[in-house]
Scaffold this motif. Sequence first.
Motif, PDB file in Angstrom:
ATOM      1  N   GLN A   1      30.480  20.930  43.945  1.00 24.21           N
ATOM      2  CA  GLN A   1      29.397  21.342  44.824  1.00 24.21           C
ATOM      3  C   GLN A   1      29.324  22.863  44.957  1.00 24.21           C
ATOM      4  N   SER A   2      28.163  23.351  45.360  1.00 20.96           N
ATOM      5  CA  SER A   2      27.997  24.770  45.630  1.00 20.96           C
ATOM      6  C   SER A   2      28.998  25.217  46.691  1.00 20.96           C
ATOM      7  N   GLY A   3      29.695  26.323  46.418  1.00 21.30           N
ATOM      8  CA  GLY A   3      30.660  26.847  47.372  1.00 21.30           C
ATOM      9  C   GLY A   3      32.045  26.235  47.280  1.00 21.30           C
ATOM     10  N   CYS A   4      32.278  25.387  46.255  1.00 17.54           N
ATOM     11  CA  CYS A   4      33.571  24.702  46.147  1.00 17.54           C
ATOM     12  C   CYS A   4      34.678  25.591  45.588  1.00 17.54           C
ATOM     13  N   GLY A   5      34.307  26.734  44.970  1.00 14.37           N
ATOM     14  CA  GLY A   5      35.304  27.659  44.434  1.00 14.37           C
ATOM     15  C   GLY A   5      35.329  27.758  42.918  1.00 14.37           C
ATOM     16  N   LYS A   6      34.402  27.058  42.240  1.00 15.76           N
ATOM     17  CA  LYS A   6      34.454  27.036  40.778  1.00 15.76           C
ATOM     18  C   LYS A   6      34.153  28.405  40.152  1.00 15.76           C
ATOM     19  N   THR A   7      33.193  29.148  40.696  1.00 22.39           N
ATOM     20  CA  THR A   7      32.898  30.476  40.164  1.00 22.39           C
ATOM     21  C   THR A   7      34.037  31.439  40.464  1.00 22.39           C
ATOM     22  N   THR A   8      34.609  31.351  41.652  1.00 21.49           N
ATOM     23  CA  THR A   8      35.767  32.176  41.988  1.00 21.49           C
ATOM     24  C   THR A   8      36.894  31.928  40.989  1.00 21.49           C
ATOM     25  N   LEU A   9      37.131  30.678  40.670  1.00 24.72           N
ATOM     26  CA  LEU A   9      38.175  30.325  39.707  1.00 24.72           C
ATOM     27  C   LEU A   9      37.853  30.877  38.330  1.00 24.72           C
ATOM     28  N   LEU A  10      36.628  30.680  37.846  1.00 20.40           N
ATOM     29  CA  LEU A  10      36.240  31.162  36.520  1.00 20.40           C
ATOM     30  C   LEU A  10      36.468  32.663  36.389  1.00 20.40           C
ATOM     31  N   ARG A  11      36.089  33.416  37.431  1.00 21.02           N
ATOM     32  CA  ARG A  11      36.198  34.868  37.373  1.00 21.02           C
ATOM     33  C   ARG A  11      37.643  35.353  37.330  1.00 21.02           C
ATOM     34  N   HIS A  12      38.572  34.515  37.707  1.00 23.49           N
ATOM     35  CA  HIS A  12      39.986  34.889  37.621  1.00 23.49           C
ATOM     36  C   HIS A  12      40.474  34.964  36.178  1.00 23.49           C
ATOM     37  N   PHE A  13      39.703  34.413  35.243  1.00 27.41           N
ATOM     38  CA  PHE A  13      40.142  34.420  33.853  1.00 27.41           C
ATOM     39  C   PHE A  13      39.696  35.658  33.068  1.00 27.41           C
ATOM     40  N   LYS A  14      39.027  36.594  33.722  1.00 29.34           N
ATOM     41  CA  LYS A  14      38.705  37.875  33.072  1.00 29.34           C
ATOM     42  C   LYS A  14      39.062  38.999  34.031  1.00 29.34           C
ATOM     43  N   LYS A  15      39.864  39.904  33.565  1.00 27.38           N
ATOM     44  CA  LYS A  15      40.475  40.930  34.411  1.00 27.38           C
ATOM     45  C   LYS A  15      39.483  41.672  35.287  1.00 27.38           C
ATOM     46  N   ASN A  16      38.386  42.154  34.699  1.00 27.19           N
ATOM     47  CA  ASN A  16      37.450  42.976  35.489  1.00 27.19           C
ATOM     48  C   ASN A  16      36.468  42.155  36.304  1.00 27.19           C
ATOM     49  N   GLN A  17      36.595  40.819  36.266  1.00 25.95           N
ATOM     50  CA  GLN A  17      35.729  39.954  37.059  1.00 25.95           C
ATOM     51  C   GLN A  17      36.464  39.340  38.252  1.00 25.95           C
TER      52      GLN A  17
END
Length: 253
Positions: free
Chosen positions: A42-58
């Motif tokens: 769902q929206s706001g579940c943390g999936k984008t936050t998690l994805l961005r952890h896999f690239k240093k500058n994101q």
Amino acid sequence: MEQKAVLSCEHVSFCYPRQTDNAIEDISFSIGEAEFVVLCGQSGCGKTTLLRHFKKNQIPFGTGSGKLYYRGSDLETMDDRESAARIGFVGQNPDTQLVTDKVWHELAFGLENLGMDNVTIRKKVAEMSEYFGITGWYDREVSKLSGGQKQILNLASVMVMQPGILLLDEPTANLDPLAAIRFLDVVKRINQELGVTVVMVEHNLEHIYADADRIIAIDKGRVAANSSPKKAAADIIAAGSFLIEGLPVASRL
């Protein structure tokens, strides 16, 4: 033979500033070479936050714990040049990553920043343009491209650096349905023909879900399912803890 992990996280948690609850909580999993992994929830579940952890500058600003690895090495200590070349990232808004005026300049921009010579740049740009079928766009102004064309250009501009990993954060969110399907078809080709590892947060699940090697579903910052598309759909439906829009019926997979 066990598949070698290209990305992995161990007990990763993260909290945004001025928040009391973690956006992601105790996340652990690995992603193998040439895997196609879809992160959903769902929206706001943390999936984008998690994805961005896999690239240093994101990686977002905030307080985190746990470990992240790229091919067994600490991801957060990667050299910026290596991170730019090895791990590609495409976000939601087609306009946010475009930095130059002409299509040719956009395709060459990343390679120029990596310090490549002009002959190599022209060769790589020509090869990737041919692969994407956009050679005829060279002299076009970026601002005059459609949303779908801009997002294809973003993808081509990342792929011209020949990364081994491609991170996609809801790349079709701002595209019309036809442009979205075309974009996702290109992503599938990149994974299948070039062997690029793909990790995608995507809302348009009906067109991509069954093509993934693995589904990682996030619910309230935690991993709720991590398995094949068919098993993940069954687990999600059986748990009944949250609804994923567009989730295919398990029996149809």
